[in-house]
Design a protein around this motif. Sequence first.
Motif, PDB file in Angstrom:
ATOM      1  N   THR A 222      17.673  30.410  22.693  1.00  0.00           N
ATOM      2  CA  THR A 222      16.837  31.608  22.705  1.00  0.00           C
ATOM      3  C   THR A 222      17.568  32.742  23.418  1.00  0.00           C
ATOM      4  OG1 THR A 222      14.834  30.268  22.773  1.00  0.00           O
ATOM      5  CG2 THR A 222      14.606  32.572  23.384  1.00  0.00           C
TER       6      THR A 222
ATOM      7  N   ILE B 101      14.656  37.766  24.236  1.00  0.00           N
ATOM      8  CA  ILE B 101      13.435  37.213  23.643  1.00  0.00           C
ATOM      9  C   ILE B 101      12.749  36.249  24.602  1.00  0.00           C
ATOM     10  CG2 ILE B 101      12.537  35.778  21.757  1.00  0.00           C
ATOM     11  CD1 ILE B 101      14.842  36.799  20.053  1.00  0.00           C
TER      12      ILE B 101
ATOM     13  N   ARG C  89       4.737  42.106  13.893  1.00  0.00           N
ATOM     14  CA  ARG C  89       5.743  42.262  14.927  1.00  0.00           C
ATOM     15  C   ARG C  89       6.756  43.374  14.611  1.00  0.00           C
ATOM     16  NH1 ARG C  89       6.552  38.682  18.969  1.00  0.00           N
ATOM     17  NH2 ARG C  89       8.382  39.077  20.184  1.00  0.00           N
TER      18      ARG C  89
ATOM     19  N   GLN D  97       9.020  46.511  17.906  1.00  0.00           N
ATOM     20  CA  GLN D  97      10.350  46.420  18.498  1.00  0.00           C
ATOM     21  C   GLN D  97      11.312  47.386  17.834  1.00  0.00           C
ATOM     22  OE1 GLN D  97      11.314  42.334  17.890  1.00  0.00           O
ATOM     23  NE2 GLN D  97      10.364  41.689  19.792  1.00  0.00           N
TER      24      GLN D  97
ATOM     25  N   LYS E 266      16.693  44.787  18.385  1.00  0.00           N
ATOM     26  CA  LYS E 266      15.926  43.669  18.918  1.00  0.00           C
ATOM     27  C   LYS E 266      15.190  42.942  17.801  1.00  0.00           C
ATOM     28  CE  LYS E 266      13.674  43.130  23.341  1.00  0.00           C
ATOM     29  NZ  LYS E 266      12.807  43.733  24.325  1.00  0.00           N
ATOM     30  N   GLN E 267      14.684  43.698  16.854  1.00  0.00           N
ATOM     31  CA  GLN E 267      13.960  43.118  15.723  1.00  0.00           C
ATOM     32  C   GLN E 267      14.886  42.242  14.890  1.00  0.00           C
ATOM     33  OE1 GLN E 267      11.974  45.999  13.302  1.00  0.00           O
ATOM     34  NE2 GLN E 267      11.898  44.656  11.559  1.00  0.00           N
TER      35      GLN E 267
ATOM     36  N   TYR F  67      15.572  39.055  16.752  1.00  0.00           N
ATOM     37  CA  TYR F  67      14.396  38.188  16.713  1.00  0.00           C
ATOM     38  C   TYR F  67      14.238  37.561  15.332  1.00  0.00           C
ATOM     39  CZ  TYR F  67       9.712  36.395  17.248  1.00  0.00           C
ATOM     40  OH  TYR F  67       8.637  35.562  17.296  1.00  0.00           O
TER      41      TYR F  67
ATOM     42  N   TYR G  70      14.124  33.669  14.659  1.00  0.00           N
ATOM     43  CA  TYR G  70      12.903  33.164  14.039  1.00  0.00           C
ATOM     44  C   TYR G  70      13.237  32.329  12.799  1.00  0.00           C
ATOM     45  CZ  TYR G  70       8.019  33.524  12.460  1.00  0.00           C
ATOM     46  OH  TYR G  70       6.747  33.260  12.064  1.00  0.00           O
TER      47      TYR G  70
END
Length: 115
Positions: A25, A29, A76, A80, A84-85, A88, A92
Amino acid sequence: MAVFQFMVLILSTEVLLGIFYYIITPKSIRKTKLIDYKSLLKGIVERIFLLVSMINDYPHALTLFGALKLATRLKRDDEQDKVKQSLYNDFYLVGNFISVMIAIFYVFLYKKYIG
């Protein structure tokens, strides 16, 4: 005895998976807590759903799983920034693939030890 071995293997795998997810991770996050019990519990419930579905010959539950994961992810995007998106989204996607692979592994173990 076979049921006990099956349960020990699943429990061991879940512990190792929790450690693995913590390690991979990204820090941006990762929550401040050492262990995110809510995420661990959601992952376990997801894998149990997939395990039960595949054991009972409902492989189309994978489609439902994918649709539900996508639906929970849509909101989501507004929260962001793009970098960052993107990070993620990658995390994910990899996490979901690993979760599905582990569920398939559980089906293999079930058929080997119980079925």
